[in-house]
Design an enzyme around this catalytic site. Structure first.
Site, mmCIF file in Angstrom:
data_model
loop_
_atom_site.group_PDB
_atom_site.id
_atom_site.type_symbol
_atom_site.label_atom_id
_atom_site.label_comp_id
_atom_site.label_asym_id
_atom_site.label_seq_id
_atom_site.Cartn_x
_atom_site.Cartn_y
_atom_site.Cartn_z
ATOM 1 N N GLU A 38 44.889 92.161 61.616
ATOM 2 C CA GLU A 38 44.527 93.577 61.787
ATOM 3 C C GLU A 38 43.513 93.693 62.941
ATOM 4 O O GLU A 38 42.634 92.825 63.102
ATOM 5 C CB GLU A 38 43.876 94.041 60.472
ATOM 6 C CG GLU A 38 43.334 95.449 60.462
ATOM 7 C CD GLU A 38 42.639 95.775 59.127
ATOM 8 O OE1 GLU A 38 42.384 94.849 58.309
ATOM 9 O OE2 GLU A 38 42.356 96.969 58.905
ATOM 10 N N LYS A 109 47.904 102.444 59.319
ATOM 11 C CA LYS A 109 47.321 102.108 58.006
ATOM 12 C C LYS A 109 47.113 103.353 57.153
ATOM 13 O O LYS A 109 46.368 104.279 57.552
ATOM 14 C CB LYS A 109 45.996 101.368 58.214
ATOM 15 C CG LYS A 109 45.374 100.802 56.948
ATOM 16 C CD LYS A 109 44.128 99.975 57.302
ATOM 17 C CE LYS A 109 43.514 99.294 56.104
ATOM 18 N NZ LYS A 109 42.357 98.447 56.498
ATOM 19 N N CYS A 142 46.223 95.271 55.587
ATOM 20 C CA CYS A 142 45.076 94.888 54.754
ATOM 21 C C CYS A 142 44.993 95.660 53.440
ATOM 22 O O CYS A 142 45.802 95.451 52.555
ATOM 23 C CB CYS A 142 43.790 94.973 55.570
ATOM 24 S SG CYS A 142 42.507 93.905 54.846
ATOM 25 N N VAL A 169 38.134 90.872 53.492
ATOM 26 C CA VAL A 169 36.784 90.480 53.140
ATOM 27 C C VAL A 169 36.694 90.258 51.630
ATOM 28 O O VAL A 169 35.883 89.472 51.159
ATOM 29 C CB VAL A 169 35.730 91.525 53.583
ATOM 30 C CG1 VAL A 169 35.530 91.502 55.080
ATOM 31 C CG2 VAL A 169 36.094 92.927 53.124
HETATM 32 C C1 ACM Z 1 40.408 95.917 55.102
HETATM 33 O O1 ACM Z 1 41.227 96.743 54.729
HETATM 34 N N1 ACM Z 1 40.312 95.576 56.370
HETATM 35 C C2 ACM Z 1 39.518 95.250 54.137
#
Ligand code: ACM
Length: 267
Positions: A38, A109, A142, A169
């Site tokens: 990402e 996203k 992510c 994370v």
């Molecule tokens: C994330 O969505 N980059 C933790």
């Protein structure tokens, strides 16, 4: 199909250096499909929308994506990579599927994480699948993993391989993606970054641990928490078409959507 991930550590704001690193790592692999992290071109930890606006690139005319796509052409390999996208006044946390023939597809996203909500516009394109050499690919980014609907929607639309650029994370991501693959009987390729990025009031430590998961939840390849890592495995995407768990349960045919209701959780 030879498919895998590229794990590396982007340097914040150093797009040219990050592209160079990616070109080097991608060139070291023999693959049909590689997934990169990402926001791999820019780094993750933005501190203002103005800063993000300065560094974002349009999907159709992005020098970063052009450079990577030239390599995709040379290597005859499709790449999926996360980048910061500008589109009019909107700024998206996006991924691009770069085909070796020059075509490209976009995902924005949908589920933004933490302070991303301050800077990015939430994705506005439904989950879609794209054909590559007869195989259906899906993209999510992510934190989308935290919403089972993301991968379920891709799988119900026919995705055989879910390409998942991440900046994980949270520690539960890799294990949870095993379940996401298992419950949907699809391959997943999660490509993470590593290292700590501290900017302004924000500090993130990324957990590496990129992985390729099979439709029966096997870890086919994984990376350490730290360090550049490129892994490619030979997979048979046709395995993801078989949703049978046993002779009584086909995971998709056994669904009972008439009893799930059309619940939004916002009622
Ligand atoms: C994330 O969505 N980059 C933790």
């Amino acid at each position: 199909m030879r498919a895998g991930f590229v794990q590396f550590r982007p340097v914040f704001g150093e797009i040219a250096a990050n592209i160079e690193t990616m070109l080097g790592l991608v060139s070291s692999a023999e693959a049909d499909l590689l997934v990169l992290p990402e926001l791999a071109t820019t780094g993750y930890t933005f501190t203002s929308r103005e800063e993000l606006a300065r560094i974002s690139e349009p999907f159709e005319s992005s020098p970063s994506l052009d450079a990577l796509q030239n390599l995709a052409r040379e290597r005859d390999c499709a790449l999926v990579v996360g980048f910061a996208e500008s589109s009019g006044d909107a700024l998206f946390n996006s991924s691009a599927l770069l085909y070796p023939d020059g075509d490209r597809k976009l995902y924005r996203k949908i589920h933004l994480f933490g302070a991303e909500n301050l800077f990015f516009t939430p994705g506005d394109i439904p989950f879609e699948v794209h054909d590559f050499r007869g195989v259906k690919l899906g993209m999510m980014i992510c934190f989308d993993w935290f919403f089972p609907e993301s991968m379920r929607t891709l799988a119900l639309r026919g995705a055989q391989i879910v390409c998942h650029p991440v900046n994980f994370v949270l520690p539960w991501g890799p294990k949870s993606m095993t379940v996401r693959s298992l419950e949907n009987r699809v391959f997943s390729i999660t490509a993470n970054r590593y290292g700590t990025e501290t900017r302004g009031e924000y500090s993130f430590s990324f957990i590496g641990s990129s992985q390729v998961i099979s439709p029966v939840g096997e870890v086919l390849a994984d990376a350490p928490r730290e360090g550049d890592s490129v892994a490619v495995v030979e997979i048979d995407p046709a395995l993801a078409l078989d949703k049978k768990l046993n002779k009584f349960n086909d995971l998709f045919a056994s669904r009972r959507p008439e009893f799930y209701g059309n619940i939004t959780g916002k009622d």
